[in-house]
Design a protein around this motif. Structure first.
Motif, short mmCIF file in Angstrom:
data_model
loop_
_atom_site.label_atom_id
_atom_site.label_comp_id
_atom_site.label_asym_id
_atom_site.label_seq_id
_atom_site.Cartn_x
_atom_site.Cartn_y
_atom_site.Cartn_z
N ARG A 476 0.83 -1.21 0.00
CA ARG A 476 0.00 0.00 0.00
C ARG A 476 0.87 1.26 0.00
O ARG A 476 0.54 2.26 -0.65
CB ARG A 476 -0.94 -0.01 1.21
N ALA A 477 1.97 1.21 0.75
CA ALA A 477 2.89 2.35 0.75
C ALA A 477 3.52 2.55 -0.62
O ALA A 477 3.72 3.69 -1.08
CB ALA A 477 3.96 2.15 1.82
N LEU A 478 3.85 1.44 -1.29
CA LEU A 478 4.44 1.51 -2.63
C LEU A 478 3.45 2.15 -3.62
O LEU A 478 3.82 3.04 -4.39
CB LEU A 478 4.83 0.11 -3.09
N VAL A 479 2.21 1.71 -3.57
CA VAL A 479 1.19 2.26 -4.47
C VAL A 479 0.97 3.74 -4.18
O VAL A 479 0.87 4.56 -5.10
CB VAL A 479 -0.13 1.46 -4.33
N THR A 480 0.91 4.08 -2.90
CA THR A 480 0.72 5.49 -2.53
C THR A 480 1.84 6.36 -3.08
O THR A 480 1.59 7.45 -3.62
CB THR A 480 0.65 5.63 -1.00
N GLU A 481 3.08 5.89 -2.96
CA GLU A 481 4.20 6.68 -3.46
C GLU A 481 4.13 6.81 -4.98
O GLU A 481 4.40 7.90 -5.53
CB GLU A 481 5.53 6.04 -3.05
N LEU A 482 3.79 5.74 -5.68
CA LEU A 482 3.70 5.80 -7.14
C LEU A 482 2.61 6.77 -7.58
O LEU A 482 2.76 7.49 -8.58
CB LEU A 482 3.44 4.40 -7.70
N ILE A 483 1.52 6.82 -6.83
CA ILE A 483 0.45 7.76 -7.15
C ILE A 483 0.89 9.20 -6.89
O ILE A 483 0.65 10.10 -7.70
CB ILE A 483 -0.82 7.42 -6.35
#
Length: 662
Positions: A476-483
């Motif tokens: 979830r942290a990875l997706v948040t950063e990519l967004i």
């Protein structure tokens, strides 16, 4: 300093402690009657510098070897006691071997009962001891000839002076680790309540601190502390302490438990360790060999699973996993002893590598490399080798347990970074993090190529495509950063690349509004694409294009080819599905059909749609809700809560008709 008296049964250990301290450590009636120690005994000797010297008197009989092992795990100096009339005996040798296996580096020899033999015999036993010690870690250990029953014996006085000198020069143990006390005795005291005693292996504890009894994970408050037999506000590593505990009953605690900082330990049924067998200890050990495990003050029965090779020969060493029937707690670097299945012979010793071993893939190349990295960290090489092997990072919680120190004391290498997640920080090498970003974006690109008509993909489903082994919080942290970096976008519940978008022309927008009204009016049985085309008097291929574009924008959802449901209706379908799952634990197609009042074929089509978007997972002929699905966005927890509080009625009360966000 804590001194442990070891040696063969009836060699005068308890009498020597009495002569040194004035304390008789045999407190049980049976011990008095039989004249041998059965339980651990404790005594203290005040020193001139206001320090206190602690003694642990362990049993010498082979039947009480498990008690002896519970007593010597935390000592600073071993006092090996040998009777002059008997000389070196079997337990003398075994105790000496155990001292070396536990890493005890200081020892002294006490030659007792010298009044029973002549000078020639004394010289013989002295030579025998010198020969025994020559091949050990204690070749230069001082030897004291003592008469424990004589008044003002010069040998006792000399030994006492030596111990006092050693205590004065002993460097204090570091206290910057997490607090751990190995419980060896529990009792109640009138007016005080539960008292637990033991040696503090690491860290320090203060009055009013909250500690956790492990492996039961029961919290207790420290009311008061006796350290080295004196009232104190603090107990430190290397001291024997008695903790008066509030919030826990005596019956709930036993020898072998830990009292620890809540962050220090985790219960486990599997310990990954390095085991070294003694020479001349019998046949080779194969997988699942039963062993008696002695770790700190605990005694467990375990089975051995080899992580390297097929057998472990006498004198050999290997990484193994110890599998237990009951949870056990340990820290990396803890030493232990193993004995044979009959608990009659010491087979070897070892060091804990990872106290929470996996049940699967324990012999994989990746796992062995990870264990090797922990060993390098324990050898003083820092955490960089560990992070190099942790391709998906390490949670700060796990890193704290591996390093046995508080998060603020952990020095993160410059090559790594801390990632904030909803479940605490993770530490990962920057290079590994970049690799995870690339894998996620590559998987999303592949999805767009394979499904160009889809608006995007649910986060949980993308995770299963891209990096299924990553933790949910880190993903979830990875997706948040990519967004945030605009490397990917989220539209409603769907993730997609920035250049993946759908635009409707003005005429297509007018047609889309007409189609959406017709689909909404159809409720759970909307018209098929060909029927919609006839209703709006438009070509079927044009209608299909507009329907697909509307679905990609999130206004519609394609259940099967040419069949679309509007957003609000899918909300209701999800609501019913969640309520049934809450009621039955799983959803059968028949239950879903009856709840919706539709045909079985259509019910299965809808269930397969929910499988496809990652909301449910098929198990046999039923469906269960996926815990990692982000399809419902931020309302995920609200749906769970509403289901738990009353099924469909609860959902309507909390969410109305907006269960599945646009």
């Amino acid at each position: 300093m804590i001194v442990g008296t070891v040696g063969h049964v009836d060699h005068g250990k308890t009498s020597l402690v009495l002569a040194l301290t004035g304390v008789d450590t045999d407190r049980l009636k049976e011990e008095k009657q039989r004249g041998i120690s059965i339980e651990l005994g404790y005594a203290y000797l005040p020193l001139p510098d206001d320090q206190v010297l602690g003694f642990i008197d362990v049993p010498g009989h082979e039947r009480f070897m498990h008690t002896m092992l519970a007593g010597v795990g935390g000592i600073d100096l071993a006092l090996l006691v040998i009777a002059a009339d008997d000389g070196v005996m079997p337990q003398t040798r075994e105790h000496l071997a155990i001292l070396q296996m536990l890493g005890i580096s200081q020892a002294a020899i006490a030659l007792t009962k010298i009044d029973r033999v002549d000078a020639l015999r004394l010289d013989q036993v002295t030579a025998e001891m010198a020969a025994l010690l020559a091949g050990t870690e204690f070749p230069g250990a001082p030897l004291f000839r003592v008469n424990s029953v004589a008044t003002d014996d010069a040998g006792v006085a000399s030994l006492r002076h030596y111990l006092c000198t050693m205590a004065a020069n002993l460097p204090m143990r570091r206290t910057d680790g997490l607090f751990r006390l190995a419980v060896d005795r529990v009792f109640t005291l009138a007016g005080h309540g539960t008292i637990a005693t033991g040696t503090v292996h690491a860290g320090l504890v203060n009055v009013d601190d909250t500690v956790v009894m492990m492996p039961a994970a029961t919290s207790a408050r420290v009311r008061s502390i006796h350290a080295q037999n004196r009232v104190s506000d603090v107990g430190r590593a290397g001291q024997r302490c008695a903790l008066n505990l509030a919030g826990i009953d005596k019956s709930a605690m036993n020898r072998g438990d830990w009292l620890a900082d809540p962050r220090a330990l985790a219960p486990s049924l599997r310990l990954d360790v390095r085991l070294r067998r003694l020479a001349d200890t019998g046949a080779a050990l194969a997988n699942w060999a039963p062993l008696h495990l002695h770790l700190a003050t605990a005694h467990h029965v375990a089975h051995m699973v080899l992580l390297e090779g097929d057998v472990l020969d006498a004198g050999g060493t290997a990484r193994v996993q110890l599998v237990l029937d009951k949870p056990v707690c340990a820290a990396p670097g803890d030493r232990f002893i193993v004995r044979d299945a009959q608990a009659a012979r010491t087979l070897g010793s070892g060091i804990v590598i990872d106290p929470v071993g996996p049940a699967r893939r324990r012999r994989s190349t990746e796992r062995l490399a990870y264990l090797a990295a922990i060993e390098r960290m324990l050898a003083g090489e820092g955490m960089l080798p560990l992070l190099e092997q942790a391709l998906h990072g390490i949670s700060m919680q796990d890193l704290v347990r591996l390093c046995q120190c508080a998060p603020e004391r952990i020095s993160i290498p410059p090559q790594a970074r801390a990632i904030e997640t909803t479940q605490g920080d993770f530490v990962i090498l920057a290079a590994h993090w970049q690799t995870l970003r690339i894998r996620a974006l590559t998987a999303l690109q592949d999805f767009h190529v394979q499904s160009p008509d889809e608006a995007g993909i649910d986060s949980g489903r993308l995770r299963r495509f891209a990096i299924p082994e990553i933790s949910d919080a880190l993903w979830r942290a990875l997706v948040t950063e990519l967004i945030l970096d605009k490397a990917m976008l989220r539209t409603g519940a769907w993730l997609h690349l920035p250049d993946h978008r759908i635009v409707l022309s003005a005429s297509e927008q007018r047609l889309a509004r007409q189609l959406q009204v017709l689909i909404a009016d159809g409720r759970f049985d909307p018209p098929w694409a060909r029927d919609l085309a006839a209703a709006v008097n438009s070509p079927e291929d044009v209608v299909r294009i507009v329907l697909r574009k509307s679905a990609m924008q999130g206004a519609l959802h394609q259940i099967v080819h040419d069949l679309f449901y509007d957003h609000g209706r899918v909300n209701e379908l999800a609501e019913v599905l969640c309520a049934l799952a809450n009621q039955h634990g799983k959803v059968e197609a028949a239950h879903y059909r009856n709840a919706l009042g539709i045909g079985r074929k259509r019910a299965i089509q809808i269930l397969e749609f929910f499988d496809r978007i990652g909301y449910t997972r098929r198990v046999g002929d039923a469906r269960v809700l996926r815990a990692d699905s982000d399809w419902r966005g931020q309302q995920q927890s609200g749906i769970r809560k509403a289901c738990a509080s009353g099924g469909a009625a609860g959902l309507q009360t909390q969410w109305g008709a907006s269960i599945v966000p646009r």
